[in-house]
Design an enzyme around this catalytic site. Structure first.
Site, mmCIF file in Angstrom:
data_model
loop_
_atom_site.group_PDB
_atom_site.id
_atom_site.type_symbol
_atom_site.label_atom_id
_atom_site.label_comp_id
_atom_site.label_asym_id
_atom_site.label_seq_id
_atom_site.Cartn_x
_atom_site.Cartn_y
_atom_site.Cartn_z
ATOM 1 C CG ASP A 120 -1.918 1.204 1.256
ATOM 2 O OD1 ASP A 120 -2.064 1.633 0.045
ATOM 3 O OD2 ASP A 120 -2.703 1.656 2.300
ATOM 4 C CB THR B 124 -11.297 6.376 5.547
ATOM 5 O OG1 THR B 124 -9.669 5.647 6.118
ATOM 6 C CG2 THR B 124 -11.409 5.020 3.980
ATOM 7 C CG ASP C 244 5.549 11.336 -9.887
ATOM 8 O OD1 ASP C 244 5.985 12.331 -10.362
ATOM 9 O OD2 ASP C 244 6.932 11.592 -8.260
ATOM 10 C CB ILE C 245 4.087 12.131 -14.658
ATOM 11 C CG1 ILE C 245 5.746 11.748 -14.245
ATOM 12 C CG2 ILE C 245 4.501 13.670 -14.075
ATOM 13 C CD1 ILE C 245 7.186 12.850 -14.866
ATOM 14 C CE LYS D 104 -3.398 5.293 1.128
ATOM 15 N NZ LYS D 104 -2.559 4.829 2.474
#
Length: 224
Positions: free
Chosen positions: A59, A115, A64-65, A61
């Site tokens: 995880d 969340t 970026d480009i 996340k």
């Protein structure tokens, strides 16, 4: 049905991470390793946790480009994670490139809205509408981009699943009915998350901070 619980082990302490994972391994379906763990231990730490024998949910996340995210996914590919997260707000091209760069066995899922955020937080960042509306918009984008699914709260998972029946839905922010919510704002119980359409649920503190993590995991599994 396989166990839908992925336990979130977000700690920089490798020995503690392994100890928790070893205790709960018979009552969870996988291990979620997040940014805190990865920043401390990197790929060697992930490989060490994989020796426990459970699927790994990485995880990170990524956001970026498109080229940078694709290269990052390629760099992570030797780990062969079962699940890898990117941010849906990175846009369609980024999502497409992330999926194209991932190993065949890895599910790429797009984080829609954390969340820990609610509608007031969205407004502060210039996004109008409700949390529900934002999640549904980003779920549609993720489906169009060809990733495997999304991460969303239990409050939105039923609507997302109705719009994307074949999607893979990860629901974090899961808390027991009588337990503290901590820094989460949009939480549901494990049973409610699964009833709403969650493919897997992510459970952290209710298991990892319990006096007996294995008993806590077993009790949650029993509700499903």
């Amino acid at each position: 049905m396989s166990n839908r619980i992925y336990v979130a082990i977000d700690t920089p302490d490798l020995a503690r991470a392994k100890a928790i994972a070893t205790k709960v391994r018979n009552h969870v379906g996988g291990l979620k390793l997040g940014l805190e763990f990865f920043a401390a231990h990197g790929q060697p730490g992930v490989r060490e946790m994989a020796t426990i024998g459970l699927p790994i949910f990485l995880d990170l996340k990524l956001h970026d480009i498109p080229n940078t995210v694709a290269k990052a996914v390629q760099a992570l590919s030797p780990l062969e994670p079962a699940i890898l997260t990117v941010h849906a707000s990175g846009g369609r091209a980024m999502l497409e490139d992330a999926k194209a760069a991932a190993p065949l066995g890895t599910k790429v899922v797009a984080v829609t809205m954390l969340t820990s955020l609610d509608a007031s937080d969205l407004a502060a960042t210039g996004v109008s509408g409700s949390a529900h509306d934002q999640v549904v918009r980003l779920a549609a984008l993720a489906a169009e981009a060809g990733v495997d699914g999304i991460v969303c709260s239990g409050a939105e998972v039923a609507a997302a699943k109705a719009a994307w029946p074949k999607g893979y839905f990860v629901v974090p922010g899961v808390r027991l009915a009588d337990g503290p919510v901590g820094d989460q704002k949009r939480v549901v119980t494990p049973r409610a998350a699964v009833d709403g359409g969650a493919s897997i649920i992510v459970v952290g503190r209710p298991i990892t901070q319990a006096e007996d993590p294995d008993a806590a995991a077993r009790a949650i599994a029993g509700t499903l």
